[in-house]
Enzyme design. Structure first.
Site, PDB file in Angstrom:
ATOM      1  N   ASP A  69     -11.519  -0.568  13.277  1.00 57.07           N
ATOM      2  CA  ASP A  69     -11.857  -0.578  11.848  1.00 57.07           C
ATOM      3  C   ASP A  69     -13.283  -1.084  11.659  1.00 57.07           C
ATOM      4  O   ASP A  69     -13.729  -1.949  12.409  1.00 57.07           O
ATOM      5  CB  ASP A  69     -10.916  -1.534  11.089  1.00 57.07           C
ATOM      6  CG  ASP A  69      -9.489  -1.029  11.078  1.00 57.07           C
ATOM      7  OD1 ASP A  69      -9.300   0.186  10.964  1.00 57.07           O
ATOM      8  OD2 ASP A  69      -8.571  -1.869  11.184  1.00 57.07           O
ATOM      9  N   CYS A  86      -3.792 -18.026  14.918  1.00 53.72           N
ATOM     10  CA  CYS A  86      -3.494 -17.166  16.064  1.00 53.72           C
ATOM     11  C   CYS A  86      -3.690 -17.976  17.345  1.00 53.72           C
ATOM     12  O   CYS A  86      -4.391 -18.997  17.338  1.00 53.72           O
ATOM     13  CB  CYS A  86      -4.420 -15.961  16.103  1.00 53.72           C
ATOM     14  SG  CYS A  86      -4.386 -15.006  14.579  1.00 53.72           S
ATOM     15  N   ASP A 107      -7.510   3.992  10.460  1.00 58.08           N
ATOM     16  CA  ASP A 107      -7.007   3.396   9.224  1.00 58.08           C
ATOM     17  C   ASP A 107      -8.153   3.565   8.236  1.00 58.08           C
ATOM     18  O   ASP A 107      -9.218   2.964   8.414  1.00 58.08           O
ATOM     19  CB  ASP A 107      -6.673   1.922   9.475  1.00 58.08           C
ATOM     20  CG  ASP A 107      -5.425   1.504   8.727  1.00 58.08           C
ATOM     21  OD1 ASP A 107      -5.127   2.131   7.708  1.00 58.08           O
ATOM     22  OD2 ASP A 107      -4.771   0.542   9.167  1.00 58.08           O
ATOM     23  N   CYS A 153      -9.334 -13.253  18.203  1.00 56.64           N
ATOM     24  CA  CYS A 153      -9.918 -12.085  18.860  1.00 56.64           C
ATOM     25  C   CYS A 153     -11.209 -11.726  18.126  1.00 56.64           C
ATOM     26  O   CYS A 153     -11.225 -11.648  16.899  1.00 56.64           O
ATOM     27  CB  CYS A 153      -8.948 -10.915  18.809  1.00 56.64           C
ATOM     28  SG  CYS A 153      -7.284 -11.380  19.307  1.00 56.64           S
ATOM     29  N   CYS A 197     -11.181  -8.719  15.609  1.00 57.78           N
ATOM     30  CA  CYS A 197     -10.100  -8.702  14.606  1.00 57.78           C
ATOM     31  C   CYS A 197     -10.567  -8.126  13.267  1.00 57.78           C
ATOM     32  O   CYS A 197     -11.621  -8.501  12.763  1.00 57.78           O
ATOM     33  CB  CYS A 197      -9.598 -10.126  14.401  1.00 57.78           C
ATOM     34  SG  CYS A 197      -8.319 -10.239  13.149  1.00 57.78           S
ATOM     35  N   ARG A 202       7.247  -0.060   1.766  1.00 61.59           N
ATOM     36  CA  ARG A 202       7.094  -1.190   2.682  1.00 61.59           C
ATOM     37  C   ARG A 202       5.927  -2.084   2.293  1.00 61.59           C
ATOM     38  O   ARG A 202       4.981  -1.618   1.652  1.00 61.59           O
ATOM     39  CB  ARG A 202       6.933  -0.709   4.126  1.00 61.59           C
ATOM     40  CG  ARG A 202       5.832   0.290   4.351  1.00 61.59           C
ATOM     41  CD  ARG A 202       6.130   1.093   5.618  1.00 61.59           C
ATOM     42  NE  ARG A 202       5.040   1.980   5.994  1.00 61.59           N
ATOM     43  CZ  ARG A 202       4.892   3.210   5.510  1.00 61.59           C
ATOM     44  NH1 ARG A 202       5.734   3.679   4.605  1.00 61.59           N
ATOM     45  NH2 ARG A 202       3.891   3.959   5.911  1.00 61.59           N
ATOM     46  N   ARG A 261      -9.170  -8.747  10.525  1.00 60.40           N
ATOM     47  CA  ARG A 261      -8.989  -9.784   9.492  1.00 60.40           C
ATOM     48  C   ARG A 261      -9.801 -11.029   9.819  1.00 60.40           C
ATOM     49  O   ARG A 261      -9.428 -12.136   9.431  1.00 60.40           O
ATOM     50  CB  ARG A 261      -7.506 -10.154   9.381  1.00 60.40           C
ATOM     51  CG  ARG A 261      -6.752  -9.223   8.502  1.00 60.40           C
ATOM     52  CD  ARG A 261      -5.342  -9.739   8.193  1.00 60.40           C
ATOM     53  NE  ARG A 261      -4.542  -8.576   7.980  1.00 60.40           N
ATOM     54  CZ  ARG A 261      -3.384  -8.320   8.580  1.00 60.40           C
ATOM     55  NH1 ARG A 261      -2.857  -9.197   9.402  1.00 60.40           N
ATOM     56  NH2 ARG A 261      -2.753  -7.202   8.342  1.00 60.40           N
ATOM     57  N   LYS A 266      -3.170   4.977   7.306  1.00 62.97           N
ATOM     58  CA  LYS A 266      -3.355   5.440   8.696  1.00 62.97           C
ATOM     59  C   LYS A 266      -3.246   6.957   8.767  1.00 62.97           C
ATOM     60  O   LYS A 266      -2.356   7.551   8.170  1.00 62.97           O
ATOM     61  CB  LYS A 266      -2.265   4.849   9.590  1.00 62.97           C
ATOM     62  CG  LYS A 266      -2.320   3.353   9.711  1.00 62.97           C
ATOM     63  CD  LYS A 266      -1.246   2.864  10.661  1.00 62.97           C
ATOM     64  CE  LYS A 266      -1.158   1.350  10.628  1.00 62.97           C
ATOM     65  NZ  LYS A 266      -0.666   0.811   9.349  1.00 62.97           N
ATOM     66  N   ARG A 293       0.829  -1.206   0.000  1.00 62.27           N
ATOM     67  CA  ARG A 293       0.000   0.000   0.000  1.00 62.27           C
ATOM     68  C   ARG A 293       0.866   1.260   0.000  1.00 62.27           C
ATOM     69  O   ARG A 293       0.554   2.235  -0.644  1.00 62.27           O
ATOM     70  CB  ARG A 293      -0.890  -0.010   1.251  1.00 62.27           C
ATOM     71  CG  ARG A 293      -1.923   1.083   1.292  1.00 62.27           C
ATOM     72  CD  ARG A 293      -2.484   1.312   2.693  1.00 62.27           C
ATOM     73  NE  ARG A 293      -2.861   0.103   3.406  1.00 62.27           N
ATOM     74  CZ  ARG A 293      -3.980  -0.579   3.198  1.00 62.27           C
ATOM     75  NH1 ARG A 293      -4.811  -0.190   2.272  1.00 62.27           N
ATOM     76  NH2 ARG A 293      -4.251  -1.651   3.906  1.00 62.27           N
ATOM     77  N   TYR A 294       1.929   1.237   0.779  1.00 57.63           N
ATOM     78  CA  TYR A 294       2.816   2.398   0.903  1.00 57.63           C
ATOM     79  C   TYR A 294       4.048   2.163   0.018  1.00 57.63           C
ATOM     80  O   TYR A 294       4.408   1.023  -0.241  1.00 57.63           O
ATOM     81  CB  TYR A 294       3.245   2.572   2.362  1.00 57.63           C
ATOM     82  CG  TYR A 294       2.085   2.732   3.318  1.00 57.63           C
ATOM     83  CD1 TYR A 294       1.418   3.943   3.435  1.00 57.63           C
ATOM     84  CD2 TYR A 294       1.653   1.664   4.099  1.00 57.63           C
ATOM     85  CE1 TYR A 294       0.360   4.091   4.317  1.00 57.63           C
ATOM     86  CE2 TYR A 294       0.591   1.802   4.978  1.00 57.63           C
ATOM     87  CZ  TYR A 294      -0.050   3.018   5.088  1.00 57.63           C
ATOM     88  OH  TYR A 294      -1.095   3.151   5.954  1.00 57.63           O
TER      89      TYR A 294
HETATM   90  S1  SF4 Z   1      -6.209  -9.437  16.270  1.00 54.95           S
HETATM   91 FE1  SF4 Z   1      -6.649 -10.914  14.607  1.00 54.95          FE
HETATM   92  S2  SF4 Z   1      -4.666 -11.369  13.689  1.00 54.95           S
HETATM   93 FE2  SF4 Z   1      -4.278 -10.443  15.704  1.00 54.95          FE
HETATM   94  S3  SF4 Z   1      -4.101 -12.176  17.119  1.00 54.95           S
HETATM   95 FE3  SF4 Z   1      -6.218 -11.496  17.181  1.00 54.95          FE
HETATM   96  S4  SF4 Z   1      -7.256 -12.789  15.673  1.00 54.95           S
HETATM   97 FE4  SF4 Z   1      -5.081 -12.926  15.250  1.00 54.95          FE
END
Ligand code: SF4
Length: 354
Positions: free
Chosen positions: A276, A109, A313, A113, A116, A100, A118, A320, A96-97
């Site tokens: 997000d 993971c 973001d 979470c 998350c 990087r 993603r 960001k 994107r940038y």
């Molecule tokens: S925020 Fe998303 S990518 Fe990060 S540890 Fe938790 S589930 Fe995994």
């Protein structure tokens, strides 16, 4: 013939992962069927270490890790709010940038979470493959403008040491890659993974930076302290990316305690992200004003080292953008009109650019 490895031979972190709760059957719920549908869309994993941090239902650890039927009801938000796929020249790499890239190297993971961004991808086989990693490294090799590679996932530290070492060696051997960063929540959610062997491996790849992810003071345990100290002793600069989460840390006193405790375990608060708009996470999102108010309560009231950049973001992949409370109120007769952290007004002389 060598002896078979028994379960007791597994390092602690692997045994903890194997003993994770992955199914909602283990949870008391008045909506068991709906909870199953949540898990079939967004996987669940809570390892026994992180589970052990829960003190009561709906506390900050519970909210971050226990599936919630509201995840399914959230139809409005975007599945890929940062348009990572739109900036992905090869699968698993986001460019994107200018200088990087983000390279996904693991789909797993230690805890999935619930907030998350993603969550549409993590925990699904096929999100990352050996081939996608190889293609990503080939892309980086071919693009001399890439001087900074951020490894992410999923969590890169859920890879075995040997595999992680292979990936880091390949990147380290590319002459235009100046720094490597690892984004990981493992020092918080599975600190047992930070073994002396892992720290010893990582320190071969300097300059290597790590962004860890703590959201609440209850996560700063003796185990997390040991993990972060071990990484810091290996010469790895540690920054924290915290997410502002409703009912978890959207309170100035909680945030101040978290930031102070992070510094004690040698982690610099780096970013505080406004949530997000990822599908399935709306129940965690606060207003931006709440985040600005938290920054206002931190700035000046505690050491500047404790104050992270508050950032959004941008939806659609704009990147960001840091947000600050309005301290500069205006200009008058060559002076700046500024309010300080107590809300008192001051005139401050401006300079000139001649
Ligand atoms: S925020 Fe998303 S990518 Fe990060 S540890 Fe938790 S589930 Fe995994």
């Amino acid at each position: 013939m060598g002896a078979e490895k028994t379960e007791n031979d597994l390092p602690d972190w692997k045994r903890l992962l194997e003993e994770s709760i992955m199914e909602p059957d283990a949870l008391p719920s008045s909506h068991p069927e709906k909870l199953k549908r949540v898990i079939s869309r967004y996987p669940m994993r809570i390892n026994p270490y992180y589970l052990g941090l829960i003190r009561e239902k709906n506390d900050p650890i519970y909210r971050q890790s226990m599936p919630d039927i509201r995840e399914l009801d959230d139809k409005g938000a975007a599945p890929d709010p940062l348009n990572e796929e739109g900036h992905s020249p090869v699968r698993g790499l986001t460019h994107r940038y200018p200088d990087r890239v983000l390279l996904l190297v693991s789909s797993e993971c230690a805890v999935y979470c619930r907030f998350c961004n993603r969550k549409r991808k993590v925990g699904r086989p096929g999100m990352v493959t050996d081939r996608s990693i190889e293609e990503g490294i080939d892309y980086i090799r071919a693009h001399r403008e890439v001087r900074d590679v951020l490894l992410s996932g999923g969590d890169p530290l859920l890879l075995e040491d040997a595999r992680l070492g292979e990936i880091l060696s390949a990147l380290h051997a590319i002459s235009h890659v100046e720094i490597i960063r690892i984004g990981t929540r493992v020092p918080c959610t599975l600190p047992q993974r930070i073994t002396p062997e892992l720290a010893g491996l990582l320190q071969k790849f300097h300059p290597l930076y790590m962004n860890v992810h703590f959201n609440h003071p209850l996560e700063i345990t003796a185990e997390a302290t040991l993990a972060c100290n071990r990484l810091a002793d290996a010469g790895i600069p540690l920054g924290c990316q915290t997410v502002l989460l409703k009912g978890v840390n959207d309170d100035p006193s909680v945030m101040q305690e978290l930031m102070r405790k992070l510094l004690i375990i040698r982690v610099k608060p780096y970013y505080l992200f406004h949530g997000d708009p990822a599908r399935g996470t709306s129940h965690f999102r606060t207003s931006v004003s709440r985040g600005l108010n938290i920054i206002r309560e931190l700035q000046g009231h505690t050491s500047g080292l404790c104050v992270p950049h508050f950032a959004i973001d941008l939806l659609g992949g704009g990147g960001k953008v840091p947000l600050l409370p309005d301290y500069l109120q205006g200009r008058e007769d060559g002076s700046l009109l500024v309010t300080n952290y107590r809300g008192n007004a001051y005139r401050h002389p401006d300079g000139t650019d001649d």
